[in-house]
Scaffold this active site. Structure first.
Site, PDB file in Angstrom:
ATOM      1  N   SER A 165      -1.755   5.782   1.111  1.00  0.00           N
ATOM      2  CA  SER A 165      -2.931   4.914   1.160  1.00  0.00           C
ATOM      3  C   SER A 165      -3.016   4.251   2.531  1.00  0.00           C
ATOM      4  O   SER A 165      -2.041   4.199   3.279  1.00  0.00           O
ATOM      5  CB  SER A 165      -2.870   3.860   0.059  1.00  0.00           C
ATOM      6  OG  SER A 165      -2.904   4.467  -1.215  1.00  0.00           O
TER       7      SER A 165
ATOM      8  N   LEU B 115       0.886  -1.158   0.000  1.00  0.00           N
ATOM      9  CA  LEU B 115       0.000   0.000   0.000  1.00  0.00           C
ATOM     10  C   LEU B 115       0.920   1.202   0.000  1.00  0.00           C
ATOM     11  O   LEU B 115       1.840   1.271   0.818  1.00  0.00           O
ATOM     12  CB  LEU B 115      -0.893   0.019   1.253  1.00  0.00           C
ATOM     13  CG  LEU B 115      -2.192  -0.784   1.241  1.00  0.00           C
ATOM     14  CD1 LEU B 115      -2.856  -0.699   2.610  1.00  0.00           C
ATOM     15  CD2 LEU B 115      -3.137  -0.297   0.150  1.00  0.00           C
ATOM     16  N   ASP B 116       0.700   2.159  -0.894  1.00  0.00           N
ATOM     17  CA  ASP B 116       1.646   3.269  -0.971  1.00  0.00           C
ATOM     18  C   ASP B 116       1.544   4.168   0.260  1.00  0.00           C
ATOM     19  O   ASP B 116       0.642   4.040   1.087  1.00  0.00           O
ATOM     20  CB  ASP B 116       1.472   4.060  -2.275  1.00  0.00           C
ATOM     21  CG  ASP B 116       0.146   4.773  -2.375  1.00  0.00           C
ATOM     22  OD1 ASP B 116      -0.180   5.548  -1.468  1.00  0.00           O
ATOM     23  OD2 ASP B 116      -0.567   4.587  -3.382  1.00  0.00           O
ATOM     24  N   LEU B 117       2.492   5.074   0.370  1.00  0.00           N
ATOM     25  CA  LEU B 117       2.646   5.932   1.552  1.00  0.00           C
ATOM     26  C   LEU B 117       1.351   6.604   1.966  1.00  0.00           C
ATOM     27  O   LEU B 117       0.999   6.651   3.153  1.00  0.00           O
ATOM     28  CB  LEU B 117       3.724   6.988   1.277  1.00  0.00           C
ATOM     29  CG  LEU B 117       4.010   7.989   2.395  1.00  0.00           C
ATOM     30  CD1 LEU B 117       4.724   7.315   3.556  1.00  0.00           C
ATOM     31  CD2 LEU B 117       4.845   9.153   1.857  1.00  0.00           C
TER      32      LEU B 117
END
Length: 234
Positions: A107, A103-105
Site C-alpha cells: 500500500s 500501511l502494508d508493504l
C-alpha cells in the site's frame, strides 16, 4: 514523577506504547540495573532506563511529519526479513521518528510520523474515530452491488466492522477506482473488506487522515505538519 514505563518509552519517541509493552514483557527493558516487568513505573528524570542496553534518546523537540509512502516499504523501523523500511526515507530529518499506524508493504500514500509518543497513541486510539480515506483500484463485477456491500457492517475474522463510506470515483475496464473511508484501520482492513464483497484490490493509496490531505506530495517525499494541521489532529 513516576509513570508507567511504556508511557515513558513512547514519549521518548523510541517506539509506540504497545511495542514498548512487548519489549518490557520480553525482558528487554531495565530500570536502574533491574529487569523491568509490565506494570512497573519509573521516574524519567531520575531513573536510568535502558532498552536493549541503550539509554532512552533525549525527548528534545517534538517533530510531526507527513510522508507519502511508496509501495515496497514496511512501516516498521526494523524488519526481520531485511525489507526496506520507511525510516530510510526520512534519514535527512536528523531525528528518530516512527509511524503513527501502519500501511502494508504493497500500500502507499499518507503516513504520519512523529517522536511524540503521547500524540501518536491518542491518534491511534479507536475512541478518537480518526477517519482515513483510501483510493482503491479494484477488479470485479456488479460494482454498484459491491459498493453497497462495503457500506454495511461485515464480519472479518471475528470482528464486526463499522459501515464504511464508499463511492465509485471512476469505472474502469473490468473494475473501478473507489473511494473508501473507515475509522478502525485494522490490519489490511480495506483489502479484506473488498475481498468479502467479491473485489480484488490492485492498488491501494491512503489520501487523507483526520482531515489532512496528501495533496501533491510526491512518493517518497515528506513535509512537516503545519500548526493548523496539528491543532486539527489534536
Amino acid at each position: 514523577m513516576a509513570e508507567r514505563l511504556q508511557k515513558i518509552i513512547a514519549a521518548a519517541g523510541l517506539m509506540s506504547r504497545r511495542t514498548a509493552e512487548e519489549y518490557i514483557s520480553a525482558g528487554r527493558v531495565s530500570v536502574n540495573g533491574r529487569t523491568a516487568a509490565l506494570g512497573d513505573k519509573a521516574d524519567a528524570e531520575n531513573d536510568r532506563i535502558l532498552v536493549d542496553g541503550k539509554e532512552l534518546p533525549s525527548t528534545g523537540e517534538k517533530v510531526y511529519i507527513m510522508l507519502n509512502k511508496p509501495k515496497g516499504y514496511v512501516t516498521t523501523l526494523k524488519d526481520e526479513k531485511g525489507r526496506k523500511d520507511v525510516s530510510r526515507l526520512v534519514d535527512e530529518l536528523g531525528v528518530r521518528v516512527y509511524p503513527v499506524g501502519r500501511l502494508d508493504l504493497n500500500s502507499e500514500g499518507l503516513l504520519l510520523m512523529t517522536n511524540d509518543g503521547d500524540f501518536a497513541n491518542r491518534l491511534m486510539h479507536p475512541s478518537h474515530e480518526v477517519t482515513k480515506t483510501y483510493h482503491t483500484w479494484v477488479l470485479g463485477k456488479d460494482m454498484a452491488q459491491a459498493v453497497e456491500g462495503l457500506r454495511q457492517p461485515m464480519e472479518l475474522e471475528g470482528y464486526t466492522t463499522r459501515p464504511a463510506r464508499a463511492e465509485i470515483i471512476k469505472l474502469l475496464p473490468g473494475g473501478a477506482l473507489l473511494s473508501i473511508s473507515i475509522h478502525e484501520g485494522r490490519n489490511r482492513q480495506v483489502r479484506k473488506m473488498c475481498q468479502a464483497v467479491g473485489l480484488k484490490v490492485t492498488r491501494l493509496k491512503r489520501v487523507s487522515e483526520g482531515g489532512l490531505e496528501l495533496g501533491d506530495l510526491a512518493p517518497g517525499q515528506w513535509r512537516h505538519l503545519s500548526r493548523d494541521e496539528l491543532e486539527r489532529l489534536r
